[in-house]
Write an enzyme that holds these catalytic residues in place. Sequence first.
Site, PDB file in Angstrom:
ATOM      1  CB  CYS A 119      -0.982   0.093   1.207  1.00 27.79           C
ATOM      2  SG  CYS A 119      -1.676  -1.473   1.502  1.00 27.79           S
ATOM      3  CG  HIS A 260      -3.415   3.034   2.901  1.00 22.77           C
ATOM      4  ND1 HIS A 260      -4.002   2.644   1.486  1.00 22.77           N
ATOM      5  CD2 HIS A 260      -3.656   1.775   3.674  1.00 22.77           C
ATOM      6  CE1 HIS A 260      -3.942   1.345   1.291  1.00 22.77           C
ATOM      7  NE2 HIS A 260      -3.997   0.965   2.692  1.00 22.77           N
ATOM      8  CG  ASN A 290      -6.743  -1.676   1.523  1.00 21.70           C
ATOM      9  OD1 ASN A 290      -6.042  -1.030   0.754  1.00 21.70           O
ATOM     10  ND2 ASN A 290      -6.091  -1.819   2.744  1.00 21.70           N
TER      11      ASN A 290
HETATM   12  O1  UT7 Z   1      -3.726  -1.854   3.754  1.00 24.09           O
HETATM   13  C1  UT7 Z   1      -2.796  -2.396   4.406  1.00 24.09           C
HETATM   14  C2  UT7 Z   1      -2.951  -1.841   6.135  1.00 24.09           C
HETATM   15  N1  UT7 Z   1      -4.190  -2.712   6.422  1.00 24.09           N
HETATM   16  C3  UT7 Z   1      -4.852  -2.177   7.524  1.00 24.09           C
HETATM   17  O2  UT7 Z   1      -4.144  -1.041   7.909  1.00 24.09           O
HETATM   18  C4  UT7 Z   1      -5.886  -3.023   8.339  1.00 24.09           C
HETATM   19  C5  UT7 Z   1      -5.788  -2.764   9.720  1.00 24.09           C
HETATM   20  N2  UT7 Z   1      -6.676  -3.522  10.321  1.00 24.09           N
HETATM   21  C6  UT7 Z   1      -8.066  -3.329  10.244  1.00 24.09           C
HETATM   22  O3  UT7 Z   1      -8.542  -2.589   9.678  1.00 24.09           O
HETATM   23  C7  UT7 Z   1      -8.931  -3.935  11.422  1.00 24.09           C
HETATM   24  O4  UT7 Z   1      -8.206  -4.794  12.471  1.00 24.09           O
HETATM   25  C8  UT7 Z   1      -9.870  -4.961  10.562  1.00 24.09           C
HETATM   26  C9  UT7 Z   1     -10.992  -4.236   9.952  1.00 24.09           C
HETATM   27  C10 UT7 Z   1      -9.123  -6.032   9.778  1.00 24.09           C
HETATM   28  C11 UT7 Z   1     -10.528  -5.845  11.827  1.00 24.09           C
HETATM   29  O5  UT7 Z   1     -11.297  -5.197  12.736  1.00 24.09           O
HETATM   30  P1  UT7 Z   1     -11.189  -5.348  14.168  1.00 24.09           P
HETATM   31  O6  UT7 Z   1     -11.992  -4.213  15.043  1.00 24.09           O
HETATM   32  O7  UT7 Z   1      -9.420  -5.269  14.485  1.00 24.09           O
HETATM   33  O8  UT7 Z   1     -11.638  -6.675  14.285  1.00 24.09           O
HETATM   34  P2  UT7 Z   1     -11.089  -8.222  15.078  1.00 24.09           P
HETATM   35  O9  UT7 Z   1     -10.064  -8.566  13.810  1.00 24.09           O
HETATM   36  O10 UT7 Z   1     -10.433  -8.003  16.123  1.00 24.09           O
HETATM   37  O11 UT7 Z   1     -12.295  -8.953  14.856  1.00 24.09           O
HETATM   38  C12 UT7 Z   1     -13.386  -8.718  15.960  1.00 24.09           C
HETATM   39  C13 UT7 Z   1     -14.328  -9.768  15.996  1.00 24.09           C
HETATM   40  C14 UT7 Z   1     -13.879 -11.087  15.972  1.00 24.09           C
HETATM   41  O12 UT7 Z   1     -14.865 -11.915  16.521  1.00 24.09           O
HETATM   42  P3  UT7 Z   1     -14.741 -12.249  18.316  1.00 24.09           P
HETATM   43  O13 UT7 Z   1     -13.415 -13.155  18.308  1.00 24.09           O
HETATM   44  O14 UT7 Z   1     -14.708 -11.011  18.721  1.00 24.09           O
HETATM   45  O15 UT7 Z   1     -15.938 -13.242  18.326  1.00 24.09           O
HETATM   46  C15 UT7 Z   1     -13.879 -11.475  14.463  1.00 24.09           C
HETATM   47  O16 UT7 Z   1     -13.949 -13.053  14.239  1.00 24.09           O
HETATM   48  O17 UT7 Z   1     -15.203  -9.636  14.547  1.00 24.09           O
HETATM   49  C16 UT7 Z   1     -15.000 -10.879  13.955  1.00 24.09           C
HETATM   50  N3  UT7 Z   1     -15.081 -10.400  12.392  1.00 24.09           N
HETATM   51  C17 UT7 Z   1     -15.870 -10.309  11.672  1.00 24.09           C
HETATM   52  N4  UT7 Z   1     -17.431 -10.249  12.240  1.00 24.09           N
HETATM   53  C18 UT7 Z   1     -18.256 -10.216  11.014  1.00 24.09           C
HETATM   54  C19 UT7 Z   1     -13.842 -10.460  11.825  1.00 24.09           C
HETATM   55  N5  UT7 Z   1     -14.278 -10.194  10.734  1.00 24.09           N
HETATM   56  C20 UT7 Z   1     -15.553  -9.927  10.511  1.00 24.09           C
HETATM   57  C21 UT7 Z   1     -16.582  -9.765   9.427  1.00 24.09           C
HETATM   58  N6  UT7 Z   1     -18.166  -9.767   9.872  1.00 24.09           N
HETATM   59  N7  UT7 Z   1     -16.223  -9.343   8.157  1.00 24.09           N
END
Ligand code: UT7
Length: 333
Positions: A119, A260, A290
Site C-alpha cells: 500500500c 491510505h 482498500n
Molecule cells: O492496507 C494495509 C494496511 N491494513 C490495515 O491497515 C488494516 C488494519 N486492520 C483493520 O482495519 C482491522 O483490524 C480489521 C478491519 C481488519 C478488523 O477489525 P477489528 O476491529 O480489529 O476486528 P477483529 O479482527 O479484532 O475481530 C473482532 C471480531 C472477531 O470476533 P470475536 O473473536 O470477537 O468473536 C472476528 O471474528 O469480529 C469478527 N469478525 C467479523 N465479524 C463479522 C472479523 N471479520 C468479520 C466480518 N464480519 N467480516
Amino acid sequence: MSETTSVIDVCIAGTGSYVPERILTNAELAARVDTSDEWIVTRTGIRERRIAADGEFTSHMASKAAKRALEQAGLAPEDIELIIVATITPDTPTPATACYVQQQLGAVRAVAFDISAACSGFLYAMKISKRLISDGAFTNALIIGAEKLSTVTNWEDRSTCVLFGDGAGAAVLRRSEPGEGSIVATEMGTDGSLTGLLSIPGGGSACPITGSNINEHLHTLNMQGKEVFKVAVNRMREAAEKVIARAGWKPEDIACIIPHQANLRIIDAIADRLAVPNDRVFVNLDKYGNTSAAAVAIALDEANRTGAFKRGDHIVLVVFGAGLTWAAAAVRW
Ligand code: UT7
C-alpha cells in the site's frame, strides 16, 4: 529515510484514476460469508468495492488511469521518460506491469519498471521519481498505483474479503516552473521484522504454488488485522508529522490530508492525533475499500478533481502497508 530540499523542484502536473464498473456491495458479501453490512461499515467504513472483469488486468486499469493523468498534465505518451508502477498484483511475475503499460500507452521513450511496497508503493514511487527528476536524470515521470486484489483475496475468509477492491490511480510528475507547486518533503520507512503480519505467503520462491497449497489459500492475502492497525496508526502519524515539520507547516496550514484508505477508524485516529479537522481529511474508502497501492493515488485524483484543494494549498499524503512499510509526502499544489 527523508529529504527536504532538491536542486530542481518537482511538481504534480496531473492526476488520473480508474475503477472497474462492477460494484460488489456489503450485502452481496453477507450472502457469501458470515458477515453483515453493519459490521463492515462500523468496523471499517467500507460500503462497497469495485471488482475488475475477468479479462481486465492490472495493466489495463493502470493505463486508463495514466491516460487521464497525462491528459490533465497536457503531455503525450511519447513525452514520458519514466514509468513506475507500484503493485502487488502484477499482470505477470515478469516482465513488469510497467512494461505492459508502456506498450499500451505507446510511451516509447519511457524507461519502465515496477516496485513492490504494497500500500506504500505509490508514495515510494513518488519519492524515487522526484529524486530522479531533481537529480536531472529525467524531466518527467508517470507514477501509477494499480491493483487487481480480487485475484489474491480469499473469498471464504470474512476477516479479509470484505476489505479489498480493484482500481488504479496515476500522477504525472515533472520539473516545476517558478510559481508552480512542489513536492516539498518526503518520508518513507520499513520494518522488516513485521513481514508476518500482512503477506501473501505463496507464489514466490519460498513457497511456489502447488495444487495442494492452493487449497490452503496460500496465494491469498493473510493479515493479522488488529496488530497491523496499531502499527499503522503510529507509523502514519509519525511519518506525517515528519514531513509537516520539515515543510515548516502547522496543522492549521494544511488544506487536505490524503491518507491510505484501509479503515475509517485508522483515518480518524490519525486526523485526531495530527489535530487536523475531519473535514480536511479525504475519504473515499466507502466506495472502493482498500485498493492497496492504488488507494492513495485514486484518492489524490478524486480530491484534485472535486476541488478538495486548489493551487498553492498545502496537502499531506500518508500511507501504510505490508512490509511493514509506510511513507508520507508534503506537497504544495
Ligand atoms: O492496507 C494495509 C494496511 N491494513 C490495515 O491497515 C488494516 C488494519 N486492520 C483493520 O482495519 C482491522 O483490524 C480489521 C478491519 C481488519 C478488523 O477489525 P477489528 O476491529 O480489529 O476486528 P477483529 O479482527 O479484532 O475481530 C473482532 C471480531 C472477531 O470476533 P470475536 O473473536 O470477537 O468473536 C472476528 O471474528 O469480529 C469478527 N469478525 C467479523 N465479524 C463479522 C472479523 N471479520 C468479520 C466480518 N464480519 N467480516
